[in-house]
Design an enzyme around this catalytic site. Sequence first.
Site, PDB file in Angstrom:
ATOM      1  N   VAL A 141       0.814  -1.211   0.000  1.00 23.67           N
ATOM      2  CA  VAL A 141       0.000   0.000   0.000  1.00 23.67           C
ATOM      3  C   VAL A 141       0.853   1.270   0.000  1.00 23.67           C
ATOM      4  CG1 VAL A 141      -0.209   0.371   2.496  1.00 23.67           C
ATOM      5  CG2 VAL A 141      -2.169   0.893   0.985  1.00 23.67           C
ATOM      6  N   ALA A 219       4.846  -8.715   1.202  1.00 24.20           N
ATOM      7  CA  ALA A 219       5.632  -7.747   0.434  1.00 24.20           C
ATOM      8  C   ALA A 219       7.103  -8.154   0.335  1.00 24.20           C
ATOM      9  CB  ALA A 219       5.498  -6.349   1.022  1.00 24.20           C
ATOM     10  N   ASP A 273       1.306  -4.188  13.036  1.00 26.50           N
ATOM     11  CA  ASP A 273       1.140  -3.394  11.812  1.00 26.50           C
ATOM     12  C   ASP A 273      -0.148  -2.573  11.922  1.00 26.50           C
ATOM     13  OD1 ASP A 273       2.017  -2.452   9.364  1.00 26.50           O
ATOM     14  OD2 ASP A 273       1.118  -4.078   8.205  1.00 26.50           O
ATOM     15  N   LEU A 306      -4.542  -5.046   0.982  1.00 30.65           N
ATOM     16  CA  LEU A 306      -4.287  -4.982   2.410  1.00 30.65           C
ATOM     17  C   LEU A 306      -3.497  -3.719   2.747  1.00 30.65           C
ATOM     18  CD1 LEU A 306      -3.329  -8.638   3.458  1.00 30.65           C
ATOM     19  CD2 LEU A 306      -5.239  -7.303   4.343  1.00 30.65           C
ATOM     20  N   ALA A 307      -3.940  -3.043   3.800  1.00 31.05           N
ATOM     21  CA  ALA A 307      -3.288  -1.795   4.202  1.00 31.05           C
ATOM     22  C   ALA A 307      -3.103  -1.810   5.710  1.00 31.05           C
ATOM     23  CB  ALA A 307      -4.133  -0.603   3.767  1.00 31.05           C
ATOM     24  N   GLY A 308      -2.035  -2.462   6.153  1.00 32.96           N
ATOM     25  CA  GLY A 308      -1.829  -2.607   7.585  1.00 32.96           C
ATOM     26  C   GLY A 308      -2.864  -3.541   8.184  1.00 32.96           C
TER      27      GLY A 308
END
Length: 386
Positions: A141, A219, A273, A306-308
């Site tokens: 992200v 990632a 996260d 997904l963002a955190g």
Amino acid sequence: MKTALTNACVFTGEEWVDAATVIISDTIIEAVGTSIAIPDNVDCVRNLNSAKLVPGFIDVQVNGGGGVMFNQNTSPRGLRSIARAHRRYGTTGMLPTLITDDRPVMEAAVSAMQQAIDNHEPGILGIHLEGPYLNQVRKGVHQEDKIRSMEADALGLLSRLKGGKTLVTLAPEKNTSGIIRQLVEHGVLVAAGHTAGGYDDYQAAFSEGLSCFTHLFNAMTPMDSREPGAVGAALDHDDSWCGLIVDGYHVHPATLRNAIKAKKRGKMMLVTDAMATVGSDQDFFELYGQKIYSREGRCTTAEGVLAGAHLDMATAVLNTVDMLGLSHDEALRMASLYPAEFLGLGNELGRIEKGYRASMVLLNDAGLVLDTWIDGRDTEMDALKS
């Protein structure tokens, strides 16, 4: 101030001690045991009624909490709000995390962190700069146009913080040979993350002092039969640590179980996260000008990236037991002792023993947080006073 906590079920970091007394003198644990006389000069005696007293949780990857994102609020007040939000879930030490952003935002973040450290803000151990020196191929992200090569003068900024820990996540294959060594020589902890390198890239990075992998599996290059990638390098290396997001979304539980079996014991640590929604009634927040939604415990962009995470440390500990089948003892160590050792603080945090800092969490039988102490301060009582 001297405090006596009595009738506690204490997890020292190694074993459980029933009907124990813990004596706290100012910020330090003075004594722990079952046959300790309460000193005459004690200021406060509290009966814990057989609740579980465990070492405070340490989270090295916290993007936000309490409705605040560090990237959006690079101020001491913002840091205080994030730390307070996570304290109710047992986090007594953290590295607030700034993800990839412009240089002025990074400068402001380090400056705010220095003020927080100088002011002895409870629970703030240092800063995690996750980016911007990453690989765009594995950006997640992170905003692509903010990812960049390391500037010639970046070392000064990355090693500027005094009195606290600095962790930098970068992609080894995108940075010049020797830069990791320079960072480590200046006291910076270096992790690999958002990286698309091969196994050999990480061997070179290890030789320079790379010591961690940020949110293992996410990632980064996966482990394949002919190219072990970042994951294979992480699991093959005995001296490095790995951060794990145990939320049921980032990594399949079976994958995590296999990774934990493969890695040397003591080198896997829980991270959240966490985003702004943790400790808040908000179900969305903004990052890089786009809305991030929290739905059913999962933070994503509108497109589903997904963002955190919407995850706190107390839940991460319970998930490690329930989803992965690890013992409660080991899950607690992954949330306290192991991150303390990663940060070089294993001789002062992560255990309830004489001489250690009195940073502790009180849990009920269900694993829910009843109270926390940070360096001897009862944060529940502090909240009532404020």
